[in-house]
Design a protein around this motif. Structure first.
Motif, PDB file in Angstrom:
ATOM      1  N   ILE A 285      59.303 -27.258  -5.881  1.00 39.87           N
ATOM      2  CA  ILE A 285      58.621 -28.276  -5.072  1.00 39.87           C
ATOM      3  C   ILE A 285      58.283 -29.495  -5.917  1.00 39.87           C
ATOM      4  CG2 ILE A 285      56.513 -28.747  -3.772  1.00 39.87           C
ATOM      5  CD1 ILE A 285      56.586 -25.895  -2.781  1.00 39.87           C
ATOM      6  N   HIS A 286      57.843 -29.264  -7.150  1.00 40.42           N
ATOM      7  CA  HIS A 286      57.526 -30.378  -8.052  1.00 40.42           C
ATOM      8  C   HIS A 286      58.754 -31.240  -8.317  1.00 40.42           C
ATOM      9  CE1 HIS A 286      55.824 -32.594 -11.439  1.00 40.42           C
ATOM     10  NE2 HIS A 286      56.911 -32.269 -12.130  1.00 40.42           N
ATOM     11  N   ASP A 287      59.888 -30.614  -8.543  1.00 36.99           N
ATOM     12  CA  ASP A 287      61.110 -31.367  -8.824  1.00 36.99           C
ATOM     13  C   ASP A 287      61.551 -32.175  -7.605  1.00 36.99           C
ATOM     14  OD1 ASP A 287      62.597 -28.717 -10.877  1.00 36.99           O
ATOM     15  OD2 ASP A 287      61.138 -30.296 -11.357  1.00 36.99           O
ATOM     16  N   ILE A 288      61.375 -31.623  -6.421  1.00 34.46           N
ATOM     17  CA  ILE A 288      61.740 -32.359  -5.202  1.00 34.46           C
ATOM     18  C   ILE A 288      60.849 -33.577  -5.033  1.00 34.46           C
ATOM     19  CG2 ILE A 288      61.726 -32.237  -2.683  1.00 34.46           C
ATOM     20  CD1 ILE A 288      62.705 -29.375  -2.896  1.00 34.46           C
ATOM     21  N   GLU A 289      59.540 -33.392  -5.219  1.00 32.68           N
ATOM     22  CA  GLU A 289      58.621 -34.524  -5.091  1.00 32.68           C
ATOM     23  C   GLU A 289      58.886 -35.577  -6.151  1.00 32.68           C
ATOM     24  OE1 GLU A 289      54.821 -32.081  -3.178  1.00 32.68           O
ATOM     25  OE2 GLU A 289      54.838 -32.660  -5.296  1.00 32.68           O
ATOM     26  N   ASP A 290      59.295 -35.160  -7.331  1.00 36.00           N
ATOM     27  CA  ASP A 290      59.578 -36.093  -8.417  1.00 36.00           C
ATOM     28  C   ASP A 290      60.855 -36.883  -8.148  1.00 36.00           C
ATOM     29  OD1 ASP A 290      60.280 -36.001 -11.909  1.00 36.00           O
ATOM     30  OD2 ASP A 290      58.695 -37.135 -10.932  1.00 36.00           O
ATOM     31  N   THR A 291      61.755 -36.310  -7.349  1.00 37.65           N
ATOM     32  CA  THR A 291      63.035 -36.954  -7.068  1.00 37.65           C
ATOM     33  C   THR A 291      62.967 -37.846  -5.836  1.00 37.65           C
ATOM     34  OG1 THR A 291      64.103 -34.960  -7.946  1.00 37.65           O
ATOM     35  CG2 THR A 291      65.509 -36.472  -6.771  1.00 37.65           C
ATOM     36  N   MET A 292      61.965 -37.672  -4.992  1.00 38.60           N
ATOM     37  CA  MET A 292      61.891 -38.346  -3.700  1.00 38.60           C
ATOM     38  C   MET A 292      61.784 -39.857  -3.847  1.00 38.60           C
ATOM     39  SD  MET A 292      59.171 -37.652  -0.620  1.00 38.60           S
ATOM     40  CE  MET A 292      57.821 -38.318  -1.622  1.00 38.60           C
ATOM     41  N   LEU A 293      62.476 -40.596  -2.952  1.00 38.36           N
ATOM     42  CA  LEU A 293      62.443 -42.053  -2.882  1.00 38.36           C
ATOM     43  C   LEU A 293      61.712 -42.476  -1.615  1.00 38.36           C
ATOM     44  CD1 LEU A 293      66.139 -42.846  -3.910  1.00 38.36           C
ATOM     45  CD2 LEU A 293      64.099 -42.999  -5.351  1.00 38.36           C
ATOM     46  N   PRO A 294      61.198 -43.702  -1.567  1.00 41.60           N
ATOM     47  CA  PRO A 294      60.534 -44.186  -0.348  1.00 41.60           C
ATOM     48  C   PRO A 294      61.468 -44.080   0.853  1.00 41.60           C
ATOM     49  CG  PRO A 294      60.096 -45.664  -2.183  1.00 41.60           C
ATOM     50  CD  PRO A 294      61.123 -44.690  -2.668  1.00 41.60           C
ATOM     51  N   ALA A 303      63.273 -30.042   2.927  1.00 42.36           N
ATOM     52  CA  ALA A 303      63.816 -29.334   1.759  1.00 42.36           C
ATOM     53  C   ALA A 303      62.788 -28.410   1.127  1.00 42.36           C
ATOM     54  CB  ALA A 303      64.318 -30.346   0.726  1.00 42.36           C
ATOM     55  N   LYS A 304      61.517 -28.769   1.239  1.00 43.82           N
ATOM     56  CA  LYS A 304      60.471 -27.951   0.615  1.00 43.82           C
ATOM     57  C   LYS A 304      60.078 -26.752   1.469  1.00 43.82           C
ATOM     58  CE  LYS A 304      57.627 -31.430  -0.060  1.00 43.82           C
ATOM     59  NZ  LYS A 304      56.406 -32.182  -0.468  1.00 43.82           N
ATOM     60  N   TYR A 305      60.067 -26.914   2.804  1.00 44.25           N
ATOM     61  CA  TYR A 305      59.478 -25.879   3.628  1.00 44.25           C
ATOM     62  C   TYR A 305      60.408 -25.324   4.716  1.00 44.25           C
ATOM     63  CZ  TYR A 305      55.468 -28.198   1.466  1.00 44.25           C
ATOM     64  OH  TYR A 305      54.618 -28.765   0.573  1.00 44.25           O
ATOM     65  N   THR A 306      60.988 -26.218   5.505  1.00 41.52           N
ATOM     66  CA  THR A 306      61.758 -25.751   6.667  1.00 41.52           C
ATOM     67  C   THR A 306      63.079 -25.123   6.262  1.00 41.52           C
ATOM     68  OG1 THR A 306      60.781 -27.561   7.950  1.00 41.52           O
ATOM     69  CG2 THR A 306      62.685 -26.400   8.918  1.00 41.52           C
ATOM     70  N   HIS A 307      63.858 -25.853   5.478  1.00 39.50           N
ATOM     71  CA  HIS A 307      65.144 -25.352   4.975  1.00 39.50           C
ATOM     72  C   HIS A 307      65.140 -25.479   3.449  1.00 39.50           C
ATOM     73  CE1 HIS A 307      66.050 -26.705   9.159  1.00 39.50           C
ATOM     74  NE2 HIS A 307      66.689 -25.544   9.196  1.00 39.50           N
ATOM     75  N   PRO A 308      64.481 -24.534   2.751  1.00 40.97           N
ATOM     76  CA  PRO A 308      64.319 -24.642   1.298  1.00 40.97           C
ATOM     77  C   PRO A 308      65.648 -24.835   0.571  1.00 40.97           C
ATOM     78  CG  PRO A 308      63.004 -22.843   2.181  1.00 40.97           C
ATOM     79  CD  PRO A 308      63.881 -23.310   3.299  1.00 40.97           C
ATOM     80  N   MET A 309      65.634 -25.778  -0.373  1.00 45.03           N
ATOM     81  CA  MET A 309      66.812 -26.029  -1.210  1.00 45.03           C
ATOM     82  C   MET A 309      66.352 -26.430  -2.595  1.00 45.03           C
ATOM     83  SD  MET A 309      68.131 -29.752   0.213  1.00 45.03           S
ATOM     84  CE  MET A 309      68.295 -29.176   1.891  1.00 45.03           C
ATOM     85  N   SER A 310      67.262 -26.385  -3.540  1.00 45.87           N
ATOM     86  CA  SER A 310      66.937 -26.745  -4.913  1.00 45.87           C
ATOM     87  C   SER A 310      66.779 -28.255  -5.026  1.00 45.87           C
ATOM     88  CB  SER A 310      68.040 -26.266  -5.857  1.00 45.87           C
ATOM     89  OG  SER A 310      69.257 -26.944  -5.590  1.00 45.87           O
ATOM     90  N   ALA A 311      66.207 -28.698  -6.148  1.00 48.07           N
ATOM     91  CA  ALA A 311      66.035 -30.131  -6.375  1.00 48.07           C
ATOM     92  C   ALA A 311      67.380 -30.839  -6.452  1.00 48.07           C
ATOM     93  CB  ALA A 311      65.230 -30.356  -7.662  1.00 48.07           C
ATOM     94  N   ALA A 312      68.380 -30.158  -7.033  1.00 44.78           N
ATOM     95  CA  ALA A 312      69.713 -30.764  -7.128  1.00 44.78           C
ATOM     96  C   ALA A 312      70.316 -30.967  -5.743  1.00 44.78           C
ATOM     97  CB  ALA A 312      70.613 -29.885  -7.989  1.00 44.78           C
ATOM     98  N   ASP A 313      70.202 -29.948  -4.874  1.00 44.29           N
ATOM     99  CA  ASP A 313      70.718 -30.081  -3.513  1.00 44.29           C
ATOM    100  C   ASP A 313      69.939 -31.138  -2.732  1.00 44.29           C
ATOM    101  OD1 ASP A 313      71.375 -26.506  -3.185  1.00 44.29           O
ATOM    102  OD2 ASP A 313      72.586 -28.135  -4.033  1.00 44.29           O
ATOM    103  N   PHE A 314      68.640 -31.244  -2.992  1.00 47.35           N
ATOM    104  CA  PHE A 314      67.832 -32.258  -2.327  1.00 47.35           C
ATOM    105  C   PHE A 314      68.277 -33.660  -2.729  1.00 47.35           C
ATOM    106  CE2 PHE A 314      64.431 -34.598  -0.613  1.00 47.35           C
ATOM    107  CZ  PHE A 314      63.923 -35.427  -1.602  1.00 47.35           C
ATOM    108  N   ALA A 315      68.576 -33.856  -4.021  1.00 51.18           N
ATOM    109  CA  ALA A 315      69.030 -35.166  -4.485  1.00 51.18           C
ATOM    110  C   ALA A 315      70.317 -35.578  -3.781  1.00 51.18           C
ATOM    111  CB  ALA A 315      69.233 -35.136  -5.997  1.00 51.18           C
ATOM    112  N   VAL A 316      71.236 -34.633  -3.620  1.00 49.87           N
ATOM    113  CA  VAL A 316      72.489 -34.927  -2.916  1.00 49.87           C
ATOM    114  C   VAL A 316      72.209 -35.295  -1.468  1.00 49.87           C
ATOM    115  CG1 VAL A 316      74.676 -33.946  -2.130  1.00 49.87           C
ATOM    116  CG2 VAL A 316      73.853 -33.452  -4.436  1.00 49.87           C
TER     117      VAL A 316
END
Length: 381
Positions: A285-294, A303-316
């Protein structure tokens, strides 16, 4: 060796616990590794027929090698296999690769010759009856009589194999005798000890003694009592370093079916798994929040709760969303220009607007007057 009788519910057909291999030189091998049938062959018309069919499928063979590494199993299955081996028409030679215990000894006793690896284990004991139903008194007495009959039949097979008095064999059976290959040969159950056979593997798995990956059913700590020496003195290694206390021995025999049973059996392990999973989830969760853009808040929550995914998949996913939003923005601009008429605005061609191309009236008149004057009097031009 067990007699898991059930008088009312039909038994399920066994998945084959045997394996046949047909060699090119007119010989074949039968592998009996592990439990000899998980369910009883008493009243089973299907599984024994399948075994016999597989045996006949070998065709005309001169020799059948039966390789055993089994702690035992169903008595009726062992007796059926043994009798089929005696009538198959081939010379049968049993090779004990690891452990031959309980019902497995019945199969071995039906073979013409028994050869054991020098570090093999041999065990005989009284037959046991497993009940999984409700019985009246006369039913229990009938089952007890059946158990005595089975014991007599097993002793008869042992007597034919060893040539020794039944009374001696009965005492050894009732005492639950564990023997090395050499000791089993002295008692007549083994004809030859193969000193060149492959070295067996003795393991301490959670306090239970395993021989060549097959459980003997006894605590590892009691190996010396049964064999007269510890397994280490036979030249094989104790590959597992797990503790060999009684609590671990009981755990090894448990079948864990639910999460609660797992937590009760291995609380420290379960707590460690929970802690590791919690740490990993927090880091994700920390990595996803750190990667998030406005503008990517909705994707981040998904990505964090409904359909969990890794930070790498979230960035894509975030890059893909930004790309789609950019394409939509350009399309909206084009649509606005088209609908507002801006696309029709452009630079007029020269001469297309006479009013804009015509000089002011005063300037035009002066210019034309000068031209006329110069034409009349060139010298004053």
């Amino acid at each position: 060796m067990t007699l898991p009788m059930h008088s009312k519910t039909p038994r399920a057909t066994n998945k084959p616990f045997w394996r046949f291999e047909n060699n090119a030189d007119g010989t074949a091998e039968l592998y009996l590794y592990g439990t000899i049938s998980e369910t009883t062959w008493w009243g089973d018309e299907v599984t024994p027929a399948i075994f016999l069919s597989d045996l006949k499928a070998l065709g005309q063979i001169s020799k059948l090698v039966v390789r055993i590494n089994s702690g035992g199993g169903d008595v009726f299955a062992a007796q059926t296999i043994g009798n089929n081996l005696e009538t198959c028409g081939a010379y049968t030679e049993c090779h004990i690769d690891g452990v031959c215990g309980s019902a497995a000894t019945i199969v071995a006793s039906h073979c013409k010759k028994v050869v054991a690896a020098y570090d093999a284990t041999y065990m005989i004991h009284k037959p046991q009856l497993g009940l999984d139903d409700y019985f009246e008194e006369h039913d229990l007495r009938a089952l007890a009589d059946a158990l005595k009959t089975v014991r007599t039949n097993i002793l008869s097979a042992y007597q034919i194999k060893t040539g020794r008095p039944v009374e001696e064999l009965a005492q050894e059976m009732d005492a639950t005798s564990w023997w090395t290959a050499s000791e089993a040969k002295e008692h007549g159950f083994i004809d030859e000890v193969d000193t060149y056979a492959r070295v067996g593997q003795v393991e301490n798995r959670a306090g239970v003694l395993f021989v060549n990956s097959v459980s003997t059913g006894i605590p590892y700590a009691e190996a010396e009592k049964h064999f007269g020496k510890t397994p280490e003195t036979t030249g094989v290694s104790n590959t597992s370093k797990l503790p060999n206390n009684e609590e671990e021995s009981q755990m090894a025999e448990k079948i864990i079916r639910t999460v609660d049973e797992l937590c009760a059996a291995y609380p420290d392990l379960v707590n460690q798994i929970i802690q590791d999973a919690t740490t990993q989830e927090r880091q994700r969760i920390h990595d996803i929040e750190d990667t998030m853009l406005p503008g990517g808040e909705n994707i981040a929550n998904d990505a964090k709760y409904t359909h969990p995914m890794s930070a790498a998949d979230f960035a894509v996913a975030l890059i893909r969303d930004q790309k789609q939003n950019g394409a939509h923005y350009l399309q909206n601009v084009n649509d606005d220009a088209k609908n507002g008429g801006a696309n029709g605005v452009g630079q007029a061609a020269p001469g297309s607007n006479p009013k804009e191309d015509t000089p002011k009236d005063s300037e035009g008149n002066d210019f034309m007057a000068s031209l006329k004057k110069a034409a009349r009097d060139p010298s004053k031009a």
